[in-house]
Design a protein around this motif. Structure first.
Motif, PDB file in Angstrom:
ATOM      1  N   UNK A 137       7.143   1.497  -5.692  1.00 28.49           N
ATOM      2  CA  UNK A 137       7.285   2.900  -5.352  1.00 28.49           C
ATOM      3  C   UNK A 137       5.925   3.531  -5.083  1.00 28.49           C
ATOM      4  N   UNK A 138       5.917   4.721  -4.486  1.00 28.06           N
ATOM      5  CA  UNK A 138       4.656   5.404  -4.185  1.00 28.06           C
ATOM      6  C   UNK A 138       3.859   5.685  -5.446  1.00 28.06           C
ATOM      7  N   UNK A 165       0.813  -1.218   0.000  1.00 30.71           N
ATOM      8  CA  UNK A 165       0.000   0.000   0.000  1.00 30.71           C
ATOM      9  C   UNK A 165       0.842   1.261   0.000  1.00 30.71           C
ATOM     10  N   UNK A 166       2.166   1.121   0.028  1.00 34.60           N
ATOM     11  CA  UNK A 166       3.034   2.292   0.139  1.00 34.60           C
ATOM     12  C   UNK A 166       4.217   2.181  -0.819  1.00 34.60           C
ATOM     13  N   UNK A 167       4.945   3.276  -0.948  1.00 30.57           N
ATOM     14  CA  UNK A 167       6.214   3.253  -1.639  1.00 30.57           C
ATOM     15  C   UNK A 167       7.320   3.244  -0.605  1.00 30.57           C
ATOM     16  N   UNK A 172       5.513   2.434  -9.608  1.00 29.05           N
ATOM     17  CA  UNK A 172       6.600   1.874 -10.399  1.00 29.05           C
ATOM     18  C   UNK A 172       7.404   0.870  -9.567  1.00 29.05           C
ATOM     19  N   UNK A 173       8.128   0.004 -10.267  1.00 25.64           N
ATOM     20  CA  UNK A 173       8.908  -1.039  -9.596  1.00 25.64           C
ATOM     21  C   UNK A 173      10.332  -0.531  -9.361  1.00 25.64           C
ATOM     22  N   UNK A 174      10.798  -0.537  -8.114  1.00 24.36           N
ATOM     23  CA  UNK A 174      12.146  -0.024  -7.827  1.00 24.36           C
ATOM     24  C   UNK A 174      13.235  -0.951  -8.353  1.00 24.36           C
ATOM     25  N   UNK A 175      14.416  -0.371  -8.524  1.00 17.98           N
ATOM     26  CA  UNK A 175      15.618  -1.119  -8.874  1.00 17.98           C
ATOM     27  C   UNK A 175      16.801  -0.340  -8.307  1.00 17.98           C
ATOM     28  N   UNK A 176      18.026  -0.859  -8.424  1.00 13.05           N
ATOM     29  CA  UNK A 176      19.164  -0.142  -7.834  1.00 13.05           C
ATOM     30  C   UNK A 176      19.287   1.311  -8.289  1.00 13.05           C
ATOM     31  N   UNK A 177      18.980   1.589  -9.550  1.00 10.72           N
ATOM     32  CA  UNK A 177      19.093   2.965 -10.031  1.00 10.72           C
ATOM     33  C   UNK A 177      18.078   3.875  -9.341  1.00 10.72           C
ATOM     34  N   UNK A 178      16.853   3.412  -9.189  1.00  9.58           N
ATOM     35  CA  UNK A 178      15.846   4.256  -8.535  1.00  9.58           C
ATOM     36  C   UNK A 178      16.134   4.387  -7.042  1.00  9.58           C
ATOM     37  N   UNK A 179      16.653   3.334  -6.403  1.00  5.16           N
ATOM     38  CA  UNK A 179      17.038   3.459  -4.992  1.00  5.16           C
ATOM     39  C   UNK A 179      18.181   4.459  -4.834  1.00  5.16           C
ATOM     40  N   UNK A 180      19.139   4.453  -5.762  1.00  4.26           N
ATOM     41  CA  UNK A 180      20.180   5.485  -5.733  1.00  4.26           C
ATOM     42  C   UNK A 180      19.560   6.876  -5.792  1.00  4.26           C
ATOM     43  N   UNK A 181      18.590   7.040  -6.688  1.00  5.49           N
ATOM     44  CA  UNK A 181      17.931   8.341  -6.849  1.00  5.49           C
ATOM     45  C   UNK A 181      17.165   8.737  -5.594  1.00  5.49           C
ATOM     46  N   UNK A 182      16.596   7.756  -4.884  1.00  2.00           N
ATOM     47  CA  UNK A 182      15.908   8.031  -3.622  1.00  2.00           C
ATOM     48  C   UNK A 182      16.909   8.540  -2.580  1.00  2.00           C
ATOM     49  N   UNK A 238       9.301  10.642  -7.012  1.00  2.00           N
ATOM     50  CA  UNK A 238       7.915  10.159  -7.005  1.00  2.00           C
ATOM     51  C   UNK A 238       7.700   8.852  -6.268  1.00  2.00           C
ATOM     52  N   UNK A 239       8.766   8.084  -6.026  1.00  2.00           N
ATOM     53  CA  UNK A 239       8.590   6.824  -5.308  1.00  2.00           C
ATOM     54  C   UNK A 239       8.525   7.016  -3.789  1.00  2.00           C
ATOM     55  N   UNK A 240       8.853   8.224  -3.294  1.00  3.93           N
ATOM     56  CA  UNK A 240       8.833   8.491  -1.857  1.00  3.93           C
ATOM     57  C   UNK A 240       7.443   8.943  -1.434  1.00  3.93           C
ATOM     58  N   UNK A 241       6.909   8.275  -0.430  1.00  2.17           N
ATOM     59  CA  UNK A 241       5.594   8.620   0.103  1.00  2.17           C
ATOM     60  C   UNK A 241       5.810   9.408   1.395  1.00  2.17           C
ATOM     61  N   UNK A 242       6.191  10.661   1.254  1.00  2.92           N
ATOM     62  CA  UNK A 242       6.619  11.448   2.404  1.00  2.92           C
ATOM     63  C   UNK A 242       5.511  11.863   3.342  1.00  2.92           C
ATOM     64  N   UNK A 243       4.332  12.120   2.827  1.00  4.58           N
ATOM     65  CA  UNK A 243       3.270  12.689   3.652  1.00  4.58           C
ATOM     66  C   UNK A 243       2.382  11.644   4.319  1.00  4.58           C
ATOM     67  N   UNK A 244       2.723  10.392   4.217  1.00  5.25           N
ATOM     68  CA  UNK A 244       1.936   9.333   4.863  1.00  5.25           C
ATOM     69  C   UNK A 244       2.859   8.419   5.669  1.00  5.25           C
ATOM     70  N   UNK A 245       3.479   8.947   6.731  1.00  2.00           N
ATOM     71  CA  UNK A 245       4.383   8.115   7.525  1.00  2.00           C
ATOM     72  C   UNK A 245       3.621   7.081   8.350  1.00  2.00           C
ATOM     73  N   UNK A 246       4.331   6.059   8.776  1.00  2.00           N
ATOM     74  CA  UNK A 246       3.790   5.013   9.640  1.00  2.00           C
ATOM     75  C   UNK A 246       4.398   5.192  11.024  1.00  2.00           C
TER      76      UNK A 246
END
Length: 404
Positions: free
Chosen positions: A375-376, A303-305, A379-389, A336-344
């Motif tokens: 991701x939020x 349910x989250x990114x 999209x499906x994460x991979x090493x490149x997108x995790x680097x970008x995060x 866009x993969x970071x879900x910043x405004x909905x913390x747990x």
């Protein structure tokens, strides 16, 4: 009567797309191995229908398990199919298996995600039981095939990466202690003489590999990006990319060799790893230099990114509550993969790193849970997108901290 009911159930489930457990082959031309860094799997067998059945071994000292990583050697000319038979008991899974897509490689370097996955019931005729299993299929055909829950990131990977940045004059690579098995715990310091410090901690849980790519992204952004350069004018960084070195080496998921969950050892200090880290941080804490701790973890929440864990505001100082709120507000603007405004909300349990350091020293710990599978933005994460995060997190920290 029980046999008759099970037999009827088995037939009906088969027609509903649920498989029966066939007898296993005693001999085959397939061989398996976990005898390499971070390797983990148990009960690897070939079934009569040609699929490969396996289970995930538990860690020492706990029943949590999730990480698997093994090698299949076969001359088979069609994609291998796999059945994880103890999927139901895996850590924080259930419906999360529906978004889980294991990865495959022919050389251990280039990885491809599975496309065909299914979490469904299976009937076992041998022990007359019904249980849910996780099925998936390799998208590639190779004589040597590596199979993993997610992208591996080993101690060797970290050493190789540190070797690429050690020539930077602002970087110092050392160690601050040893593990239960006497392995050194690496420490990366960037501009450490600065008056204020930020610590970054990774791999308290060794099977949470996505966070290591996030950590690399943060390091690279600190060294190369304008936001990182601005942060370094005010803050020095002490970075522990892999705290649970033994766990990573041995293919564990949640604990160290002594069976300790390092993320909950900040009151008893029963592990050498947390004892050493606490001692290393204490100088910065007692001198009032420590501004913030970034604690990197990974999750597989459908349910989250990539999401943050929130320490309740009434447990924080006013300044730290505002700092936490501001980081949550701006982080999602940078990726866009970071879900910043909905913390747990962080569990209110004793010994958890962030709770213990806040209660004892008033130090704020920012938690980011990088998602294995989603991701939020879907999209499906991979090493490149995790680097970008990781880079995005550095930008968010720069915006918030430098505006104080």
């Amino acid at each position: 009567m029980r046999y008759l009911i099970l037999k009827i159930t088995c037939i009906s489930l088969l027609f509903a797309g649920i498989s029966a457990n066939m007898d296993l082959l005693a001999d085959s031309d397939v061989t398996f191995s976990t005898n390499f860094e971070s390797g983990a799997a148990a009960d690897l067998k070939v079934r009569q229908d040609g699929s490969i059945e396996f289970s995930i071994p538990p860690d020492p000292g706990g029943d949590q398990y999730l990480w698997f990583y093994f090698q299949v050697i076969s001359k088979k000319k069609e994609p291998h199919r796999f059945i994880l038979k103890n999927a139901t008991g895996a850590h924080q899974t259930g419906k999360r298996w529906n978004i889980t897509k294991p990865i495959f490689s022919a050389d251990g370097e280039k990885w491809v995600r599975a496309q065909k996955v299914q979490y469904a019931r299976q009937v076992s005729i041998s022990d007359m039981s019904i249980a849910k299993v996780f099925r998936f299929q390799s998208p590639i055909i190779a004589e040597t095939l590596y199979v993993a829950y997610s992208y591996p990131y080993t101690n060797t990977d970290l050493r190789d990466y540190l070797g690429t940045i050690c020539i930077d004059q602002s970087v110092e690579i050392t160690k601050f202690g040893s593990t239960e098995e006497e392995r050194p715990i690496p420490l990366l310091q960037i501009d450490s003489p600065r008056e204020k410090k930020i610590w970054i901690i990774g791999r308290e849980h060794p099977g949470e590999t996505p966070l290591s790519f996030v950590c690399e992204g943060m390091i690279q952004a600190l060294l190369d990006s304008p936001a990182g350069w601005k942060l370094r004018q005010s803050y020095g960084f002490s970075i522990v990319p892999i705290l649970n070195v033994d766990g990573v080496e041995n293919g564990y998921y949640y604990h160290n060799t002594g069976g300790v969950n390092l993320a909950r050892d900040w009151e008893e200090f029963s592990s050498q790893e947390v004892q050493s880290l606490h001692s290393a941080m204490l100088h910065d804490i007692e001198n009032g230099r420590l501004k913030l701790i970034v604690n990197l973890h990974s999750s597989n929440d459908p349910s989250k990114g990539h999401f943050f864990l929130r320490i309740p505001e009434n447990k924080l100082s006013a300044d730290n509550a505002l700092l936490q709120k501001r980081i949550f507000e701006v982080a999602g603007n940078y990726h866009p993969q970071i879900q910043g405004r909905s913390p747990v909300t962080l569990y209110d349990l004793p010994g958890i790193t962030g709770n213990a350091l806040n209660e004892k020293y008033g130090v704020y710990c920012l938690y980011l849970e990088s998602n294995y599978s989603r991701g939020a933005d879907g999209t499906i994460p991979d090493p490149q997108s995790w680097h970008a995060v990781g880079e995005a997190l550095v930008k968010a920290l720069a915006e918030v901290l430098l505006s104080e």
